[in-house]
Design an enzyme around this catalytic site. Structure first.
Site, PDB file in Angstrom:
ATOM      1  N   CYS A 185      44.322  34.561  39.489  1.00 51.15           N
ATOM      2  CA  CYS A 185      43.625  35.410  38.525  1.00 51.15           C
ATOM      3  C   CYS A 185      43.579  36.857  39.023  1.00 51.15           C
ATOM      4  O   CYS A 185      44.619  37.467  39.229  1.00 51.15           O
ATOM      5  CB  CYS A 185      42.247  34.840  38.210  1.00 51.15           C
ATOM      6  SG  CYS A 185      41.497  35.596  36.730  1.00 51.15           S
TER       7      CYS A 185
ATOM      8  N   HIS B   2      43.608  30.174  35.946  1.00 48.34           N
ATOM      9  CA  HIS B   2      42.766  29.600  36.995  1.00 48.34           C
ATOM     10  C   HIS B   2      43.268  28.192  37.332  1.00 48.34           C
ATOM     11  O   HIS B   2      43.087  27.259  36.553  1.00 48.34           O
ATOM     12  CB  HIS B   2      41.311  29.518  36.531  1.00 48.34           C
ATOM     13  CG  HIS B   2      40.616  30.828  36.487  1.00 48.34           C
ATOM     14  ND1 HIS B   2      39.928  31.345  37.566  1.00 48.34           N
ATOM     15  CD2 HIS B   2      40.505  31.744  35.502  1.00 48.34           C
ATOM     16  CE1 HIS B   2      39.417  32.508  37.247  1.00 48.34           C
ATOM     17  NE2 HIS B   2      39.750  32.781  35.993  1.00 48.34           N
TER      18      HIS B   2
ATOM     19  N   GLU C 276      41.999  26.260  39.516  1.00 48.43           N
ATOM     20  CA  GLU C 276      40.838  25.402  39.781  1.00 48.43           C
ATOM     21  C   GLU C 276      40.189  24.883  38.506  1.00 48.43           C
ATOM     22  O   GLU C 276      39.361  23.959  38.555  1.00 48.43           O
ATOM     23  CB  GLU C 276      39.804  26.147  40.639  1.00 48.43           C
ATOM     24  CG  GLU C 276      38.961  27.183  39.938  1.00 48.43           C
ATOM     25  CD  GLU C 276      39.654  28.526  39.730  1.00 48.43           C
ATOM     26  OE1 GLU C 276      38.978  29.458  39.250  1.00 48.43           O
ATOM     27  OE2 GLU C 276      40.865  28.633  40.033  1.00 48.43           O
TER      28      GLU C 276
END
Length: 214
Positions: free
Chosen positions: A85, A194, A196
């Site tokens: 990001c 992202h 995650e």
């Protein structure tokens, strides 16, 4: 093997750490994974994960004030390096967000999505670009192992990469026009989305990074 997740006070750090730890269960490399704000621990790492979240001027200021800038720059030159990001946007020379200078690993700008965007049916597209979107792999890369073409990943951003050198573009997405969302060269791999928050696709990217020799 030591994997440093860089903590310069900006980013979804504990979620990133947990996702790298979950990826380690898949990679089974025996790596030691740690979150650190200490430059010497970043220098000592074999691989670096560099997250970021929020405004790029704040992220760049936090990186400089933390004293981590030199260790991160060293990793960009010498170690397998994964930017996420804003941690990926920081790798470029300059951002329109706050007229901010970046780390300059890649030539090019970070630009804001234009106002008044609309989709093919004329529906309004909001900025920031937020939610799941498909990613088109544009070049082969070891980190794409077991990841299908047009896999969906999770985005939250108002600014996007505009590389000068198209050869660094590894993946694209559309909003509504095509934009680079994965870039990389040599030891560096970076995603606008992202990992995650991207469930299986994000875990597989991180698993592949843990197995990658850069």
């Amino acid at each position: 093997m030591k994997i440093a997740v860089v903590d310069y006070g900006m980013g979804n750090l504990h979620s990133v750490l947990k996702s790298v730890q979950a990826a380690q269960k898949l990679a089974d490399t025996g790596a030691e994974i740690y979150l650190t704000d200490k430059p010497d621990e970043v220098f000592a790492a074999d691989k670096i994960v560099f997250p970021g979240q929020g405004a790029m001027p704040d992220c760049m200021a936090a990186l400089n004030q933390s004293g981590l800038g030199e260790a991160v720059a060293d990793g960009l030159k010498n170690k397998p390096f994964f930017g996420i990001c804003v941690g990926a946007q920081l790798l470029f020379e300059h951002s329109e967000e706050g007229n901010t200078a970046g780390l300059g690993r890649f030539r090019g700008q970070v630009k804001r999505f234009a106002a008044g965007l609309s989709d093919a049916e004329g529906g309004r597209l909001k900025v920031p670009h937020m939610g799941w979107n498909t990613v088109r792999q544009t070049q082969p890369h070891p980190l794409f192992k077991d990841i299908a073409q047009d896999t969906r990943f999770y985005f939250v951003h108002s600014y996007y990469f505009a590389p000068e050198d198209e050869s660094i573009v590894l993946g694209t997405s559309d909003y509504p026009d095509r934009f680079a969302c994965i870039v990389g060269r040599d030891n560096v791999f970076a995603t606008q989305f992202h990992t995650e928050k991207s469930h299986d696709g994000g875990l597989l990217l991180l698993r592949n990074f843990l197995r990658w020799n850069g």
